[in-house]
Every structure is written in C-alpha cells, then in structure tokens.
Design a protein around this motif. Sequence first.
Motif, mmCIF file in Angstrom:
data_model
loop_
_atom_site.group_PDB
_atom_site.id
_atom_site.type_symbol
_atom_site.label_atom_id
_atom_site.label_comp_id
_atom_site.label_asym_id
_atom_site.label_seq_id
_atom_site.Cartn_x
_atom_site.Cartn_y
_atom_site.Cartn_z
ATOM 1 N N ARG A 163 -2.424 -13.034 -2.763
ATOM 2 C CA ARG A 163 -1.088 -13.265 -3.329
ATOM 3 C C ARG A 163 -1.088 -13.033 -4.844
ATOM 4 N NH1 ARG A 163 1.118 -16.330 -6.466
ATOM 5 N NH2 ARG A 163 -0.738 -17.632 -6.705
ATOM 6 N N GLN A 164 -2.119 -13.585 -5.521
ATOM 7 C CA GLN A 164 -2.218 -13.410 -6.974
ATOM 8 C C GLN A 164 -2.380 -11.929 -7.338
ATOM 9 O OE1 GLN A 164 -5.532 -16.013 -7.887
ATOM 10 N NE2 GLN A 164 -4.186 -17.547 -8.798
ATOM 11 N N GLY A 165 -3.201 -11.221 -6.561
ATOM 12 C CA GLY A 165 -3.419 -9.798 -6.807
ATOM 13 C C GLY A 165 -2.140 -8.985 -6.634
ATOM 14 N N LEU A 166 -1.351 -9.327 -5.621
ATOM 15 C CA LEU A 166 -0.091 -8.622 -5.390
ATOM 16 C C LEU A 166 0.894 -8.897 -6.525
ATOM 17 C CD1 LEU A 166 0.336 -9.262 -1.549
ATOM 18 C CD2 LEU A 166 -0.411 -7.140 -2.661
ATOM 19 N N GLN A 167 0.908 -10.139 -7.002
ATOM 20 C CA GLN A 167 1.807 -10.481 -8.107
ATOM 21 C C GLN A 167 1.410 -9.732 -9.381
ATOM 22 O OE1 GLN A 167 3.382 -14.432 -8.526
ATOM 23 N NE2 GLN A 167 3.080 -14.432 -10.736
ATOM 24 N N GLU A 168 0.107 -9.688 -9.674
ATOM 25 C CA GLU A 168 -0.358 -8.974 -10.873
ATOM 26 C C GLU A 168 -0.028 -7.478 -10.777
ATOM 27 O OE1 GLU A 168 -4.498 -9.965 -11.117
ATOM 28 O OE2 GLU A 168 -4.049 -12.100 -11.451
ATOM 29 N N PHE A 169 -0.157 -6.922 -9.584
ATOM 30 C CA PHE A 169 0.188 -5.519 -9.351
ATOM 31 C C PHE A 169 1.651 -5.268 -9.719
ATOM 32 C CE2 PHE A 169 2.123 -2.550 -6.243
ATOM 33 C CZ PHE A 169 1.494 -1.373 -6.612
ATOM 34 N N LEU A 170 2.559 -6.111 -9.208
ATOM 35 C CA LEU A 170 3.984 -5.920 -9.493
ATOM 36 C C LEU A 170 4.297 -6.168 -10.965
ATOM 37 C CD1 LEU A 170 5.760 -7.497 -6.368
ATOM 38 C CD2 LEU A 170 5.430 -5.072 -6.909
ATOM 39 N N GLU A 171 3.669 -7.169 -11.556
ATOM 40 C CA GLU A 171 3.918 -7.456 -12.977
ATOM 41 C C GLU A 171 3.585 -6.245 -13.840
ATOM 42 O OE1 GLU A 171 3.132 -12.311 -13.052
ATOM 43 O OE2 GLU A 171 1.496 -10.937 -13.532
ATOM 44 N N LYS A 172 2.465 -5.584 -13.548
ATOM 45 C CA LYS A 172 2.053 -4.410 -14.340
ATOM 46 C C LYS A 172 3.001 -3.232 -14.111
ATOM 47 C CE LYS A 172 -2.797 -5.781 -14.465
ATOM 48 N NZ LYS A 172 -4.066 -5.716 -13.738
ATOM 49 N N ALA B 144 4.395 9.770 -10.000
ATOM 50 C CA ALA B 144 4.014 9.616 -11.414
ATOM 51 C C ALA B 144 2.533 9.958 -11.542
ATOM 52 C CB ALA B 144 4.291 8.186 -11.864
ATOM 53 N N VAL B 145 2.249 11.230 -11.383
ATOM 54 C CA VAL B 145 0.856 11.693 -11.277
ATOM 55 C C VAL B 145 0.033 11.344 -12.516
ATOM 56 C CG1 VAL B 145 -0.588 13.700 -10.817
ATOM 57 C CG2 VAL B 145 1.709 13.593 -9.867
ATOM 58 N N LEU B 146 0.668 11.361 -13.682
ATOM 59 C CA LEU B 146 -0.081 11.159 -14.920
ATOM 60 C C LEU B 146 -0.341 9.683 -15.238
ATOM 61 C CD1 LEU B 146 1.663 13.846 -17.141
ATOM 62 C CD2 LEU B 146 -0.491 14.019 -15.899
ATOM 63 N N ILE B 147 0.294 8.803 -14.488
ATOM 64 C CA ILE B 147 0.096 7.367 -14.742
ATOM 65 C C ILE B 147 -0.997 6.838 -13.826
ATOM 66 C CG2 ILE B 147 1.170 5.078 -14.577
ATOM 67 C CD1 ILE B 147 3.813 6.359 -15.260
ATOM 68 N N GLN B 148 -1.901 6.055 -14.402
ATOM 69 C CA GLN B 148 -2.908 5.398 -13.563
ATOM 70 C C GLN B 148 -2.335 4.053 -13.114
ATOM 71 O OE1 GLN B 148 -5.805 6.477 -12.189
ATOM 72 N NE2 GLN B 148 -5.664 4.521 -11.140
ATOM 73 N N LEU B 149 -1.965 3.977 -11.854
ATOM 74 C CA LEU B 149 -1.363 2.739 -11.355
ATOM 75 C C LEU B 149 -2.404 1.638 -11.222
ATOM 76 C CD1 LEU B 149 1.070 4.634 -10.584
ATOM 77 C CD2 LEU B 149 1.416 3.064 -8.678
ATOM 78 N N PRO B 150 -1.969 0.381 -11.401
ATOM 79 C CA PRO B 150 -2.893 -0.727 -11.178
ATOM 80 C C PRO B 150 -3.329 -0.768 -9.722
ATOM 81 C CG PRO B 150 -0.639 -1.531 -11.434
ATOM 82 C CD PRO B 150 -0.620 -0.073 -11.776
ATOM 83 N N GLU B 151 -4.482 -1.358 -9.496
ATOM 84 C CA GLU B 151 -5.007 -1.454 -8.131
ATOM 85 C C GLU B 151 -4.375 -2.643 -7.404
ATOM 86 O OE1 GLU B 151 -6.952 0.699 -6.637
ATOM 87 O OE2 GLU B 151 -7.165 1.919 -8.447
ATOM 88 N N LEU B 152 -4.326 -2.518 -6.091
ATOM 89 C CA LEU B 152 -3.959 -3.658 -5.237
ATOM 90 C C LEU B 152 -5.216 -4.473 -4.964
ATOM 91 C CD1 LEU B 152 -1.701 -1.789 -2.683
ATOM 92 C CD2 LEU B 152 -0.944 -3.632 -4.189
ATOM 93 N N PRO B 153 -5.058 -5.742 -4.596
ATOM 94 C CA PRO B 153 -6.248 -6.485 -4.171
ATOM 95 C C PRO B 153 -6.888 -5.757 -2.987
ATOM 96 C CG PRO B 153 -4.232 -7.660 -3.570
ATOM 97 C CD PRO B 153 -3.825 -6.537 -4.472
ATOM 98 N N VAL C 297 0.849 -1.199 0.000
ATOM 99 C CA VAL C 297 0.000 0.000 0.000
ATOM 100 C C VAL C 297 0.886 1.251 0.000
ATOM 101 C CG1 VAL C 297 -1.705 1.328 1.316
ATOM 102 C CG2 VAL C 297 -1.938 -1.167 1.126
ATOM 103 N N TRP C 298 1.906 1.241 0.855
ATOM 104 C CA TRP C 298 2.849 2.370 0.908
ATOM 105 C C TRP C 298 3.515 2.569 -0.460
ATOM 106 C CZ3 TRP C 298 8.089 2.121 -0.127
ATOM 107 C CH2 TRP C 298 8.815 3.300 0.103
ATOM 108 N N LEU C 299 3.991 1.471 -1.055
ATOM 109 C CA LEU C 299 4.672 1.567 -2.346
ATOM 110 C C LEU C 299 3.762 2.190 -3.403
ATOM 111 C CD1 LEU C 299 7.123 0.842 -4.191
ATOM 112 C CD2 LEU C 299 5.906 -1.298 -4.704
ATOM 113 N N ARG C 300 2.528 1.732 -3.463
ATOM 114 C CA ARG C 300 1.615 2.247 -4.482
ATOM 115 C C ARG C 300 1.375 3.756 -4.289
ATOM 116 N NH1 ARG C 300 -3.405 3.556 -5.957
ATOM 117 N NH2 ARG C 300 -4.087 2.824 -8.026
#
Length: 201
Positions: free
Chosen positions: A95-104, A68-77, A58-61
């Motif tokens: 776990r899967q949601g966190l992995q997908e977040f990092l992959e994106k 990176a204000v102009l980028i829409q970051l992926p959501e966390l689970p 959550v902190w990282l996101r």
Amino acid sequence: LIFIMHLQEFVTVLVRDPRIQKEDSWHSYIDYEIFIHTNSICFTRKTSCVRRRYREFVWLRQRLQSNAVLIQLPELPSKTPFFNMNNPHHVDHRRQGLQEFLEKILQDALLLSDSRLHLFLQTQLSPEDMEACVSGQTKYSVADAIHSFASLNRRFPVEDEERKKEKNDADSDSESSSSGLGPSDDSISCGCKASPASEEL
C-alpha cells in the motif's frame, strides 16, 4: 492597492483501506481505495474516491511509460511470489509503495496531461474501457466518464442522504447510465470516508 493571492496548487493522494475481494471460488485479490483531494486545474473533480488492484497499477505504469518515453517512471512495489494477502505487514508495505508511486507521478506535469491517469484515478473503468475512451472509441469523453462516475458513486454521507430522498420516486434503472458506462457495482462499495479536507468548497 489590489492584492492578488495566488493559491498554491496541491494534490493530495491517499492509498488506503486494503480489502480482500473474491474473484471466484479459487482466487482472491486485494484492492485499495485511492482518495484524491486537489485544487489543481488539471483535475476534472476536486475530490474523488475509487478502488484499484495491483495489476491495474501495472497497466497504468506501462501505458504512462509508453507515452512518456523520455521520463523514467518511479517503480511499483515489486511483485513477490512470497506476498501473503493475509499478512498485514506485506499488505501495508505494498500500500505504501503504491501511494509513493502515485505521489511521484502526480508531481510530473507531462504525466498529469495523460488522460489515462485521470480515468484511473477518478473513474472505475476497466483498463480496456479506459483505453477505448482515450482512443475515442466510446460515446463518452474522458470528462463525461469522470462526471458520470462522480454523480453515480460519490460517497459523502450528506449527499447520500439527499440522494436517497431524491431517489424514492426515481425509476430503478437510474444506476445504469445511458452513456455506456454501465453500472459500476464494485465502485459503489467504495465507501469514501468524508474527512474535513475532502469536501468541495
């Protein structure tokens, strides 16, 4: 004729091995192993393994989004009040949601240039220490932090054996690094599993 082969850059990230950790007698949390294997020039280490908990994601996101204000970051689970750490389905879904977040995130060149992301993925520094490091308030640089963590805590079996032999005569305080990173007890238990693809060539 000279043939120049361009190696395709890749970053493999795995979020795996969820473990329940006791914070105190009343509170527990789950942390996850983040394994990185890459040939990307963006990364100081080509293989790494750390453990992080949900609130650190959550902190990282939040920090990446503010930079990176102009980028829409992926959501966390989503953080649900019904999350049960003893329910394997709940834990694996997160776990899967966190992995997908990092992959994106790792597909975005702008986000890859943020030092916080590299400290998050390749050291066991706390959010406060990562912030201080990026702001230049520590004696060690981002690269120092990553190298120091790697030399203390890489958990590949062959290196472990070699380190045991070397450490037999070494003094006992070698774990507490003079760089100010200090011992990272929770990261030492990371137990990174060496897979054939994870060894540096």
